[in-house]
Scaffold this active site. Sequence first.
Site, PDB file in Angstrom:
ATOM      1  N   HIS A   1     -13.059   2.593   3.305  1.00  0.00           N
ATOM      2  CA  HIS A   1     -12.071   3.871   2.951  1.00  0.00           C
ATOM      3  C   HIS A   1     -13.260   4.994   2.343  1.00  0.00           C
ATOM      4  O   HIS A   1     -14.419   4.735   1.979  1.00  0.00           O
ATOM      5  CB  HIS A   1     -11.236   3.172   1.579  1.00  0.00           C
ATOM      6  CG  HIS A   1     -10.181   2.376   1.913  1.00  0.00           C
ATOM      7  ND1 HIS A   1     -10.326   1.099   1.911  1.00  0.00           N
ATOM      8  CD2 HIS A   1      -9.236   2.831   2.491  1.00  0.00           C
ATOM      9  CE1 HIS A   1      -9.218   0.681   2.380  1.00  0.00           C
ATOM     10  NE2 HIS A   1      -8.271   1.426   2.780  1.00  0.00           N
TER      11      HIS A   1
ATOM     12  N   SER B   1       0.707  -1.283   0.034  1.00  0.00           N
ATOM     13  CA  SER B   1       0.055   0.035   0.018  1.00  0.00           C
ATOM     14  C   SER B   1       0.736   1.172  -0.048  1.00  0.00           C
ATOM     15  O   SER B   1       2.111   1.229   0.384  1.00  0.00           O
ATOM     16  CB  SER B   1      -0.871  -0.013   1.160  1.00  0.00           C
ATOM     17  OG  SER B   1      -1.515   1.218   1.466  1.00  0.00           O
ATOM     18  N   SER B   2       0.382   2.565  -0.623  1.00  0.00           N
ATOM     19  CA  SER B   2       1.212   3.613  -0.726  1.00  0.00           C
ATOM     20  C   SER B   2       1.345   4.100   0.635  1.00  0.00           C
ATOM     21  O   SER B   2       2.328   5.239   1.016  1.00  0.00           O
ATOM     22  CB  SER B   2       0.428   4.756  -1.671  1.00  0.00           C
ATOM     23  OG  SER B   2      -0.878   4.852  -1.000  1.00  0.00           O
ATOM     24  N   CYS B   3       0.659   3.628   1.889  1.00  0.00           N
ATOM     25  CA  CYS B   3       0.946   4.212   3.295  1.00  0.00           C
ATOM     26  C   CYS B   3       2.210   3.577   3.734  1.00  0.00           C
ATOM     27  O   CYS B   3       2.494   4.065   5.008  1.00  0.00           O
ATOM     28  CB  CYS B   3      -0.092   3.962   3.994  1.00  0.00           C
ATOM     29  SG  CYS B   3      -0.483   2.249   4.574  1.00  0.00           S
TER      30      CYS B   3
ATOM     31  N   TYR C   1      -0.320  -0.953  10.116  1.00  0.00           N
ATOM     32  CA  TYR C   1      -0.510  -1.396   9.070  1.00  0.00           C
ATOM     33  C   TYR C   1       0.528  -1.268   8.042  1.00  0.00           C
ATOM     34  O   TYR C   1       1.208  -2.269   7.123  1.00  0.00           O
ATOM     35  CB  TYR C   1      -1.789  -1.002   8.361  1.00  0.00           C
ATOM     36  CG  TYR C   1      -2.299  -1.342   6.933  1.00  0.00           C
ATOM     37  CD1 TYR C   1      -2.705  -2.874   6.787  1.00  0.00           C
ATOM     38  CD2 TYR C   1      -1.808  -0.619   5.870  1.00  0.00           C
ATOM     39  CE1 TYR C   1      -2.926  -3.233   5.456  1.00  0.00           C
ATOM     40  CE2 TYR C   1      -2.238  -1.155   4.618  1.00  0.00           C
ATOM     41  CZ  TYR C   1      -2.640  -2.286   4.186  1.00  0.00           C
ATOM     42  OH  TYR C   1      -3.141  -2.810   3.018  1.00  0.00           O
TER      43      TYR C   1
ATOM     44  N   LYS D   1       3.268  -4.027   6.135  1.00  0.00           N
ATOM     45  CA  LYS D   1       3.401  -4.233   4.684  1.00  0.00           C
ATOM     46  C   LYS D   1       4.825  -4.043   4.575  1.00  0.00           C
ATOM     47  O   LYS D   1       5.551  -4.652   3.539  1.00  0.00           O
ATOM     48  CB  LYS D   1       2.423  -2.960   4.073  1.00  0.00           C
ATOM     49  CG  LYS D   1       0.995  -3.374   4.098  1.00  0.00           C
ATOM     50  CD  LYS D   1       0.809  -4.832   3.379  1.00  0.00           C
ATOM     51  CE  LYS D   1      -0.592  -5.343   3.211  1.00  0.00           C
ATOM     52  NZ  LYS D   1      -0.836  -6.449   2.727  1.00  0.00           N
TER      53      LYS D   1
END
Length: 320
Positions: free
Chosen positions: A180, A108-110, A137, A141
């Site tokens: 989301h 994920s981009s986070c 999270y 990842k």
Amino acid sequence: MDTNSRIFVAGHRGMVGSSLVRALQAHGYWNLVTRTHVELDLTDQHAVDDFFGHEKIDAVLLAAARVGGIMANATQPAQFAYDNLAIETNVIRAAYRAGVARLVFFGSSCIYPRECPQPIRESYLLTAPLEPTNEAYAIAKIAGLKLCEAYNKQYGTHFVSLMPTNLYGPNDNYDLASGHVLPALLRKAHEARVSGARTLTVWGSGRPRREFMHVDDLADATLFLLEHEVDDGVYNVGVGEDLSIRELAERVCEVVGFGGELVFDSSKPDGTPRKLLDVSRLGGLGWHAHVGLGEGLARTYDDFLHSSHAVPAREAAVRA
Ligand code: GFB
């Protein structure tokens, strides 16, 4: 990879996994292996080892994960950390031990720092602190992609990690508390329209910027990677442009046909100010996203209307 390859799509009922199954089937891949959560609990190491020991899997698409929106992430960090770490460690190790040739891990981009230069390049990973609302999270990842890199380095596997931007599409989570922003706004706008409400509440200031990609574009990018000899490592996947949450809410209201006023609830968190991905690594190989936000929103609203979440006008009026 050829169309006879035996591909395990982990998480095939989720938004990403179900899109992968549709894309693979459309491209003639017929030998897909899937398991529901009840059939195979991926957080159970023995069950996962046993599964890989018995099935002859050629490739794994690791789309199984605990995912959620900003509030779910902020309020259940232990579950987001534990479930994701357990799934990744079990599946990646078992895949290596079973001699699986290809594995694609979805992140994920986070994973990138909260205060990142924009657009975000893959090389910015671990250069500054993370966004607190989704730190657990993100760390899980990051551990997953680092595990892939470690297996590649030590054992010569070819495990690749894809970092998609914020996704939306069929089979999204329309629950307002845990989902989301995009599915939440679609549902809220729909319910506001059918109930004749005058306002729609948007969480936070509306100023954060996000990049949204239709999940079918992620599936397309995954097929592209499987069918080309690409270097191992991390690849950002996105559309290359973003918009503010206020602008997104306006676009959603337009698609749904809700003409009321937007109200901003400042008691809810904004999260990361901006996360626009630099997608030139994948772009340089020849892959680009196809689905624009206008088309994607229209398609998704249509999916929503055919789902069980779309309450009829009478029920929505009672709720309002
Ligand atoms: O999509 P979202 O929940 O997650 O929220 P993140 C994005 C932005 O939209 C935030 C705002 O600034 C929210 O405050 N927002 C406005 C809303 N109205 C709403 C609403 O009704 N519902 C929701 N959910 N948000 C998640 C991460 O971050 O994104 C995960 O927590 C993951 O780890 C995922 O990376 C892709 O984009 O902030």
